[in-house]
Scaffold this active site. Sequence first.
Site, PDB file in Angstrom:
ATOM      1  N   GLY A   1      42.522 -11.949   6.649  1.00  0.00           N
ATOM      2  CA  GLY A   1      42.891 -11.462   7.967  1.00  0.00           C
ATOM      3  C   GLY A   1      42.918  -9.949   8.042  1.00  0.00           C
ATOM      4  O   GLY A   1      42.399  -9.256   7.176  1.00  0.00           O
TER       5      GLY A   1
ATOM      6  N   HIS B   1      38.224  -6.162   9.863  1.00  0.00           N
ATOM      7  CA  HIS B   1      37.530  -4.944  10.277  1.00  0.00           C
ATOM      8  C   HIS B   1      36.042  -5.250  10.363  1.00  0.00           C
ATOM      9  O   HIS B   1      35.617  -6.403  10.184  1.00  0.00           O
ATOM     10  CB  HIS B   1      37.827  -3.793   9.313  1.00  0.00           C
ATOM     11  CG  HIS B   1      37.570  -4.112   7.878  1.00  0.00           C
ATOM     12  ND1 HIS B   1      36.308  -4.337   7.360  1.00  0.00           N
ATOM     13  CD2 HIS B   1      38.420  -4.271   6.821  1.00  0.00           C
ATOM     14  CE1 HIS B   1      36.380  -4.591   6.072  1.00  0.00           C
ATOM     15  NE2 HIS B   1      37.656  -4.572   5.713  1.00  0.00           N
TER      16      HIS B   1
ATOM     17  N   HIS C   1      34.282  -7.408   7.685  1.00  0.00           N
ATOM     18  CA  HIS C   1      34.430  -8.858   7.800  1.00  0.00           C
ATOM     19  C   HIS C   1      33.503  -9.422   8.879  1.00  0.00           C
ATOM     20  O   HIS C   1      32.881 -10.480   8.694  1.00  0.00           O
ATOM     21  CB  HIS C   1      35.874  -9.229   8.164  1.00  0.00           C
ATOM     22  CG  HIS C   1      36.895  -8.854   7.146  1.00  0.00           C
ATOM     23  ND1 HIS C   1      37.773  -7.805   7.342  1.00  0.00           N
ATOM     24  CD2 HIS C   1      37.190  -9.370   5.928  1.00  0.00           C
ATOM     25  CE1 HIS C   1      38.565  -7.710   6.289  1.00  0.00           C
ATOM     26  NE2 HIS C   1      38.232  -8.634   5.414  1.00  0.00           N
TER      27      HIS C   1
ATOM     28  N   GLN D   1      47.510 -14.045  -5.573  1.00  0.00           N
ATOM     29  CA  GLN D   1      46.731 -12.905  -6.053  1.00  0.00           C
ATOM     30  C   GLN D   1      47.460 -11.574  -5.915  1.00  0.00           C
ATOM     31  O   GLN D   1      46.902 -10.527  -6.230  1.00  0.00           O
ATOM     32  CB  GLN D   1      45.374 -12.847  -5.360  1.00  0.00           C
ATOM     33  CG  GLN D   1      45.396 -12.468  -3.894  1.00  0.00           C
ATOM     34  CD  GLN D   1      44.039 -12.666  -3.252  1.00  0.00           C
ATOM     35  OE1 GLN D   1      43.548 -13.792  -3.130  1.00  0.00           O
ATOM     36  NE2 GLN D   1      43.409 -11.567  -2.850  1.00  0.00           N
TER      37      GLN D   1
ATOM     38  N   GLY E   1      31.905  -9.505   0.448  1.00  0.00           N
ATOM     39  CA  GLY E   1      31.484  -8.116   0.505  1.00  0.00           C
ATOM     40  C   GLY E   1      31.232  -7.532  -0.872  1.00  0.00           C
ATOM     41  O   GLY E   1      31.983  -7.800  -1.818  1.00  0.00           O
ATOM     42  N   ASN E   2      30.197  -6.717  -0.972  1.00  0.00           N
ATOM     43  CA  ASN E   2      29.912  -6.024  -2.232  1.00  0.00           C
ATOM     44  C   ASN E   2      30.958  -4.966  -2.562  1.00  0.00           C
ATOM     45  O   ASN E   2      31.010  -4.496  -3.701  1.00  0.00           O
ATOM     46  CB  ASN E   2      28.534  -5.368  -2.177  1.00  0.00           C
ATOM     47  CG  ASN E   2      27.403  -6.370  -2.315  1.00  0.00           C
ATOM     48  OD1 ASN E   2      27.579  -7.443  -2.879  1.00  0.00           O
ATOM     49  ND2 ASN E   2      26.239  -6.034  -1.773  1.00  0.00           N
TER      50      ASN E   2
ATOM     51  N   ILE F   1      30.297  -2.026   4.290  1.00  0.00           N
ATOM     52  CA  ILE F   1      30.272  -1.343   5.582  1.00  0.00           C
ATOM     53  C   ILE F   1      31.212  -0.145   5.498  1.00  0.00           C
ATOM     54  O   ILE F   1      32.344  -0.262   5.018  1.00  0.00           O
ATOM     55  CB  ILE F   1      30.703  -2.289   6.722  1.00  0.00           C
ATOM     56  CG1 ILE F   1      29.799  -3.535   6.733  1.00  0.00           C
ATOM     57  CG2 ILE F   1      30.649  -1.574   8.060  1.00  0.00           C
ATOM     58  CD1 ILE F   1      28.327  -3.237   6.938  1.00  0.00           C
TER      59      ILE F   1
END
Length: 281
Positions: free
Chosen positions: A31, A34, A37, A61, A149-150, A178
Site C-alpha cells: 500500500g 506511488h 506501483h 518482514q 520493481g527492480n 521509476i
Amino acid sequence: MITSAHIDDIRTQVRAWRAKGETVAFVPTMGNLHQGHITLVKEAASKCDHVVASIFVNPMQFGQNEDLDAYPRTLAADSEALTAAGAELLFTPTPTVMYPKGLEQQTYVEVPGISNVLCGASRPGHFRGVATIVCKLFNIVQPDVALFGNKDYQQLLVIKTMVEDLSLPIEIIGVDTIREDSGLAMSSRNGYLTAAEKAAAPALKQAIDAMAAGIKQGESFEQMTEQAKACLVAAGFTPDYLEIRHAHTLEQAQNQDHALVILAAAYIGKARLIDNLRFDR
C-alpha cells in the site's frame, strides 16, 4: 474493482477466470502506492487478461524498532489508483487472515545465502518474512505472472530463487525503477523526508552512478566504493552498505566478473533509502 479481505473470495474469482482460459497477473504491495506501483499494475495489464493486486503491511518482514506501526495506510487512495491502472481484484487481508496462529507458530519460507547479505544482514529475518508472505500470496492467487520493481533488487532475486527452488509455475518479471525528476527512486518511505532531506536524497543515485562510471573505466572497486561513501556522508547520509556484487548471485564481485550490480542502503533523517544499478563491463 472487486475488493476482499477473504482468501476464498480471491480464489473463487480467479477460478472463474481460469475456467474461461484467461490468464492472471499479480502485483503484491504494502500500500501507500506511488507511480512505481502503478507502473507495475499497468505492465501487468499488458501481460495478462486480468490483474490481481494485494495490499498487506506484512508484520513478519519488519524488525524490532522498525516502522511497522508508522507505515502509512492509504487504502481509499490506493484503491482508486489501482482501479485506474487496470487492476480488477484487490486482496486486502488482515494479519489474522494471513497468520491465524500468530507469527510465532507460523510456518515460514527461508531462502538461504542470498537472504543473509546486504539488507538481510542489516535487517535479520526480513527476507524470511518477504519470502513467506509472497509464497502464501502466490498460493492464494496462483498467478501466471507476478511483477516486482527492480528497485528492490535483492528482494527480486530472493523471490526468483524461491520460485525456482520450490518449482512454482509463475513467471517473475522485474520492472525498471521509476524515479522522480531529481533521480530519486520512488519509494513509500520518501514521505518520511523533510524538504531539505529530499533535496539531498538524489546524492544516493549520483554516488552509485559515479561508482559504475569509474569501474567501467578500470578504477578499483575499493577506490570507487570509498569515494562514493564519502560523497554520501558529505550529502548528509549515514551509509548502511554500499557494495559491488555479482548481478546474478549477489556474491562479492571479483575483478573478472562482467555482470555487476551496485547496491546501496543509507539513512537520511528518519528514512532508510535503497537504490541500485545493474550494469555489465
